[in-house]
Design a protein around this motif. Structure first.
Motif, mmCIF file in Angstrom:
data_model
loop_
_atom_site.group_PDB
_atom_site.id
_atom_site.type_symbol
_atom_site.label_atom_id
_atom_site.label_comp_id
_atom_site.label_asym_id
_atom_site.label_seq_id
_atom_site.Cartn_x
_atom_site.Cartn_y
_atom_site.Cartn_z
ATOM 1 N N TRP A 215 0.816 -1.218 0.000
ATOM 2 C CA TRP A 215 0.000 0.000 0.000
ATOM 3 C C TRP A 215 0.848 1.266 0.000
ATOM 4 O O TRP A 215 0.565 2.196 -0.771
ATOM 5 N N PRO A 216 1.920 1.346 0.807
ATOM 6 C CA PRO A 216 2.778 2.533 0.695
ATOM 7 C C PRO A 216 3.385 2.702 -0.698
ATOM 8 O O PRO A 216 3.598 3.834 -1.151
ATOM 9 N N ALA A 217 3.650 1.586 -1.400
ATOM 10 C CA ALA A 217 4.173 1.700 -2.768
ATOM 11 C C ALA A 217 3.140 2.341 -3.686
ATOM 12 O O ALA A 217 3.490 3.167 -4.550
ATOM 13 N N LEU A 218 1.869 1.985 -3.514
ATOM 14 C CA LEU A 218 0.821 2.610 -4.333
ATOM 15 C C LEU A 218 0.674 4.095 -4.026
ATOM 16 O O LEU A 218 0.303 4.890 -4.900
ATOM 17 N N MET A 219 0.970 4.480 -2.795
ATOM 18 C CA MET A 219 0.882 5.894 -2.424
ATOM 19 C C MET A 219 1.989 6.733 -3.049
ATOM 20 O O MET A 219 1.885 7.963 -3.111
ATOM 21 N N MET A 220 3.061 6.081 -3.514
ATOM 22 C CA MET A 220 4.200 6.821 -4.060
ATOM 23 C C MET A 220 3.823 7.699 -5.254
ATOM 24 O O MET A 220 4.506 8.682 -5.544
#
Length: 338
Positions: A215-220
């Motif tokens: 999920w943090p990767a998608l927020m990038m």
């Protein structure tokens, strides 16, 4: 005539030409700039540019540079604990690459009239940001591989289009950076593949790491398009080439078959192939969490900036010595000419 503050682009603070150009001249300069953008040509540092364009570039390129430098911390945390000399050498080389990326980008930003020292001060004072992903901790060695695969993979999706960005120094820096990031992504994937062929404990470690970083990767890629205040203008100027949501979709579609080959799953019950769209449907990250991280309330925000501030302060004597040596050499050259 009143004084004006001149920028490298030859504009004053209001965006009009600093030499006192009348409205007709300013309109001609703007028309020339817009024609350059329309032709997909490069804008170079000595070219006239609107002040808004310059400020947008300073914000974006600086944020990118800061991300490379801050991004050394979570992986650097594992250099001394890598399980073999080979893995240690690979990780050390990668962290050194990230430092180089930061230097390329700071140099590109300096052509816009802001010094590296000013950019660093704005970072440690909280007036400039870096990528939200680097405010998450690396809790296991598998995170080194997951960052290479997912985080650098997301960076590649975001940065390859920037090779065609309208500002020349930024685009040229991105060409080299993307080549190295692609190698980092393959390194990370190879590490995870090796672990997935190991013990049950190692496989569980990889899956747990992927669960935390998905999920943090998608927020990038930034907030959804309808909540991104700068995207439309950045795309009109050719600074950005794709929207946040388009890039996020590209990343998901790229990552799903890689995850299948690796033998891991993503923690998204809504993730499935949509035959009609010929793309994957997927859930949304926790955007409230994203905004908290951006505002400085993430798991590692305070730690990351404190570390960067200490490194900057500890390096003051090096900068002073280098400046003194440069001044001394300049004096010697002047005496030789005299």
């Amino acid at each position: 005539m009143t004084d004006t503050t001149t920028t490298p682009s030859g504009t004053d603070e209001s965006g009009t030409h600093a030499s006192g150009t009348h409205a007709s001249g300013a309109a001609e300069l703007l028309a020339g700039f817009e024609a350059t953008i329309a032709r997909n040509d490069r804008v170079e540092p000595r070219d006239w540019m609107p002040e808004g364009y310059r400020k947008t570039l300073v914000r974006q390129v600086a944020q990118h540079a800061h991300s490379e430098i801050i991004g050394m911390q979570p992986e650097g945390n594992w250099i001394g604990r890598a399980p073999s000399l080979r893995r240690k050498a690979i990780l050390l080389a990668k962290v050194q690459d990230e430092a180089g990326h930061g230097l390329y980008l700071y140099s590109a930003c300096e052509t816009l009239g802001v010094s590296r020292g000013q950019l660093t001060e704005m970072l440690i004072e909280g007036r400039q940001k870096y990528s939200s992903i680097f405010n998450y901790p690396t809790l296991s060695y598998a995170d080194v591989g997951t960052i290479g695969w997912l985080v650098d993979g997301a960076a590649i999706c975001n940065q390859v289009p920037l090779c065609r960005t309208s500002f020349g120094p930024y685009g040229r820096a991105m060409i080299r950076i993307c080549k190295e990031e692609s190698f980092h992504q393959r390194q990370g994937y190879e590490l995870l593949m090796t672990m997935m062929q190991g013990t049950d404990e190692q496989r569980a470690m990889v899956q747990e790491s992927v669960n935390r970083f998905w999920w943090p990767a998608l927020m990038m890629f930034g907030p959804p398009d309808d909540e991104s205040p700068n995207s439309a203008q950045s795309m009109a100027w050719g600074i950005k080439r794709n929207t946040n949501d388009d890039l996020r979709q590209r990343f998901v579609d790229m990552s799903v078959p890689q995850a299948k080959a690796l033998g891991v799953t993503f923690p998204d019950p809504e993730l499935r192939w949509n035959d009609e769209r010929q793309a994957h449907d997927f859930g949304q990250p926790d955007w409230d969490e994203f905004m908290q991280v951006v505002k400085g309330n993430g798991p590692c925000n305070t730690q990351r900036i404190a570390h960067r501030r200490k490194a900057h302060e500890d390096g003051a004597w090096v900068r002073e010595a280098a400046s003194a040596y440069a001044a001394q050499q300049a004096s010697v050259r002047e005496e030789g000419v005299a």
